[in-house]
Design a protein around this motif. Structure first.
Motif, PDB file in Angstrom:
ATOM      1  N   ILE A  89       0.847  -1.198   0.000  1.00  0.00           N
ATOM      2  CA  ILE A  89       0.000   0.000   0.000  1.00  0.00           C
ATOM      3  C   ILE A  89       0.884   1.250   0.000  1.00  0.00           C
ATOM      4  CG2 ILE A  89      -1.552   1.392   1.428  1.00  0.00           C
ATOM      5  CD1 ILE A  89      -3.067  -0.774   0.030  1.00  0.00           C
ATOM      6  N   CYS A  90       1.896   1.272   0.865  1.00  0.00           N
ATOM      7  CA  CYS A  90       2.778   2.441   0.951  1.00  0.00           C
ATOM      8  C   CYS A  90       3.526   2.659  -0.363  1.00  0.00           C
ATOM      9  CB  CYS A  90       3.769   2.264   2.104  1.00  0.00           C
ATOM     10  SG  CYS A  90       3.041   2.406   3.748  1.00  0.00           S
ATOM     11  N   ARG A  91       3.968   1.588  -0.976  1.00  0.00           N
ATOM     12  CA  ARG A  91       4.688   1.698  -2.241  1.00  0.00           C
ATOM     13  C   ARG A  91       3.784   2.274  -3.332  1.00  0.00           C
ATOM     14  NH1 ARG A  91       7.488  -3.644  -4.434  1.00  0.00           N
ATOM     15  NH2 ARG A  91       5.293  -4.263  -4.544  1.00  0.00           N
ATOM     16  N   THR A  92       2.515   1.834  -3.349  1.00  0.00           N
ATOM     17  CA  THR A  92       1.558   2.338  -4.340  1.00  0.00           C
ATOM     18  C   THR A  92       1.242   3.810  -4.097  1.00  0.00           C
ATOM     19  OG1 THR A  92       0.562   0.142  -4.554  1.00  0.00           O
ATOM     20  CG2 THR A  92      -0.738   2.020  -5.334  1.00  0.00           C
ATOM     21  N   LEU A  93       1.021   4.163  -2.837  1.00  0.00           N
ATOM     22  CA  LEU A  93       0.730   5.559  -2.509  1.00  0.00           C
ATOM     23  C   LEU A  93       1.912   6.463  -2.833  1.00  0.00           C
ATOM     24  CD1 LEU A  93      -1.164   5.102   0.895  1.00  0.00           C
ATOM     25  CD2 LEU A  93      -2.145   5.882  -1.274  1.00  0.00           C
ATOM     26  N   THR A  94       3.121   5.960  -2.675  1.00  0.00           N
ATOM     27  CA  THR A  94       4.310   6.734  -3.027  1.00  0.00           C
ATOM     28  C   THR A  94       4.381   6.962  -4.540  1.00  0.00           C
ATOM     29  OG1 THR A  94       5.519   5.858  -1.113  1.00  0.00           O
ATOM     30  CG2 THR A  94       6.826   6.800  -2.912  1.00  0.00           C
ATOM     31  N   ALA A  95       4.079   5.914  -5.294  1.00  0.00           N
ATOM     32  CA  ALA A  95       4.095   6.035  -6.755  1.00  0.00           C
ATOM     33  C   ALA A  95       3.077   7.048  -7.252  1.00  0.00           C
ATOM     34  CB  ALA A  95       3.826   4.670  -7.391  1.00  0.00           C
ATOM     35  N   GLU A  96       1.974   7.194  -6.500  1.00  0.00           N
ATOM     36  CA  GLU A  96       0.926   8.130  -6.888  1.00  0.00           C
ATOM     37  C   GLU A  96       1.092   9.501  -6.232  1.00  0.00           C
ATOM     38  OE1 GLU A  96      -1.437   7.664  -9.146  1.00  0.00           O
ATOM     39  OE2 GLU A  96      -0.539   5.706  -9.582  1.00  0.00           O
ATOM     40  N   ASN A  97       2.226   9.717  -5.541  1.00  0.00           N
ATOM     41  CA  ASN A  97       2.547  11.019  -4.931  1.00  0.00           C
ATOM     42  C   ASN A  97       1.754  11.318  -3.658  1.00  0.00           C
ATOM     43  OD1 ASN A  97       4.723  12.422  -5.830  1.00  0.00           O
ATOM     44  ND2 ASN A  97       3.587  13.886  -7.075  1.00  0.00           N
ATOM     45  N   PHE A  98       1.056  10.323  -3.121  1.00  0.00           N
ATOM     46  CA  PHE A  98       0.319  10.556  -1.882  1.00  0.00           C
ATOM     47  C   PHE A  98       1.194  10.341  -0.648  1.00  0.00           C
ATOM     48  CE2 PHE A  98      -3.207  10.576  -4.699  1.00  0.00           C
ATOM     49  CZ  PHE A  98      -4.211  11.283  -4.058  1.00  0.00           C
ATOM     50  N   LEU A  99       2.304   9.648  -0.810  1.00  0.00           N
ATOM     51  CA  LEU A  99       3.306   9.512   0.250  1.00  0.00           C
ATOM     52  C   LEU A  99       4.670   9.885  -0.312  1.00  0.00           C
ATOM     53  CD1 LEU A  99       2.463   6.149   2.099  1.00  0.00           C
ATOM     54  CD2 LEU A  99       1.775   8.471   2.720  1.00  0.00           C
ATOM     55  N   HIS A 100       5.547  10.300   0.595  1.00  0.00           N
ATOM     56  CA  HIS A 100       6.947  10.537   0.235  1.00  0.00           C
ATOM     57  C   HIS A 100       7.797   9.544   1.006  1.00  0.00           C
ATOM     58  CE1 HIS A 100      10.753  12.491  -0.600  1.00  0.00           C
ATOM     59  NE2 HIS A 100      11.003  12.504   0.691  1.00  0.00           N
ATOM     60  N   PHE A 101       8.706   8.857   0.317  1.00  0.00           N
ATOM     61  CA  PHE A 101       9.564   7.848   0.940  1.00  0.00           C
ATOM     62  C   PHE A 101      10.985   8.371   1.068  1.00  0.00           C
ATOM     63  CE2 PHE A 101      12.284   3.955   0.467  1.00  0.00           C
ATOM     64  CZ  PHE A 101      12.003   3.437   1.726  1.00  0.00           C
ATOM     65  N   ASP A 102      11.479   8.386   2.300  1.00  0.00           N
ATOM     66  CA  ASP A 102      12.860   8.776   2.574  1.00  0.00           C
ATOM     67  C   ASP A 102      13.705   7.508   2.522  1.00  0.00           C
ATOM     68  OD1 ASP A 102      15.320   9.462   3.655  1.00  0.00           O
ATOM     69  OD2 ASP A 102      14.472  10.806   5.157  1.00  0.00           O
TER      70      ASP A 102
END
Length: 296
Positions: A89-102
């Motif tokens: 879920i986090c990986r998908t949200l990051t790909a869609e710009n809804f999360l930022h991954f450090d």
């Protein structure tokens, strides 16, 4: 309740139509399954609920309230979901710009997509921020309280923002309050611009909780007059003691999307002043149409 030393009049609660408590209820259900098909700690899935969407919303809510970055495993533990599905879920949200991954710390924070969506939702397509200056000019000129209401698909008006003066006595409203679209001066505008017949209008008119309601025949005549002038007045009939003048704000397709309503204490303005407020309200609504929908 007033929080300063000035005297205020609060728009009263006239029942469930005026003030509505919005409960931020979780969509998570006990016993639902994650993407892998494994049973989670939650209960049975409700009909029509998509578990992966619920899971994604849980991640976003958690990070929004946390205020600090978290890794996928810590997020999964906090929301009661499996680490593997939470990672996906986090990986998908990051790909869609809804999360930022450090990548250096292996932690997530809310991304620009989530922030932009929240800003748009809270500001009614940013309408209030674009209309505020015009509203404040009316407040300064006439010592009224100016309010921007958004028309919803279920024929309700939702208060998006207010501009108020600095007088000793002022009208106080609650952002987020909801009222029927047929209420008061705004209701006369809505009725005048609709294709409702008399029978339909009567039914909707009766559903409004007027504090000092007009006779329906008088109301119909006022609706007809509103159609000619482009603005309407409610002389303390929806809310006793508060006179409101309103005009609709149309989108580029000629559909009412917002209402501009300017309120004063009944008797504060004489008939000539009320006419001037009406004309100013109509002119401002036309200006806001251009500001909100970016024309010219």
């Amino acid at each position: 309740m007033c929080t300063d030393s000035k005297s205020c009049i609060m728009i009263p609660d006239t029942g469930p139509h005026l003030l509505e408590v919005n409960v931020d209820a979780s969509l998570e259900n006990e016993g639902e399954t994650d993407d892998s098909g494994a049973e989670s700690e939650r209960g049975p899935k409700s009909p029509g609920v998509v578990n992966s969407v619920v899971h994604a919303l849980s991640v976003l809510r958690f990070l929004a309230h946390a205020g600090t970055p978290y890794g996928a495993t810590a997020i999964a533990r906090a929301i009661g979901q499996s680490p593997s599905s939470t990672f996906n879920i986090c990986r998908t949200l990051t790909a869609e710009n809804f999360l930022h991954f450090d990548a250096s710390r292996k932690v997530y924070t809310l991304g620009p997509g989530a922030i932009e969506l929240a800003e748009a939702a809270s500001d009614g397509e940013r309408a209030f921020s674009r209309a505020r200056e015009a509203m404040e000019r009316i407040v300064s000129q006439f010592s009224v309280t100016s309010a921007l209401w958004q028309l919803t698909g279920d024929e309700r008006l939702v208060l998006k923002g207010i501009a108020e003066g600095r007088g000793m006595m002022r009208i106080q409203m609650t952002v987020g309050a909801r009222i029927p679209a047929m209420s008061g001066a705004m209701g006369r505008c809505y009725a005048a611009m609709s294709d409702l017949d008399e029978k339909q209008l009567r039914k909707k008119f009766k559903a409004v909780r007027w504090q000092n309601g007009p006779d329906f025949d008088v109301y119909l005549a006022e609706v007809e007059e509103t159609g000619k002038k482009g603005w309407a007045i409610d002389p303390g009939e929806f809310i006793r003691g508060v006179t409101t003048i309103a005009a609709p704000i149309f989108d580029t397709n000629g559909i009412i999307r917002f209402m501009l309503a300017n309120s004063s204490f009944t008797g504060q303005l004489d008939s000539d002043d009320l006419e001037r407020v009406g004309e100013a309200t109509l002119k401002s609504a036309e200006t806001m149409h251009r500001l909100i929908f970016r024309q010219g």
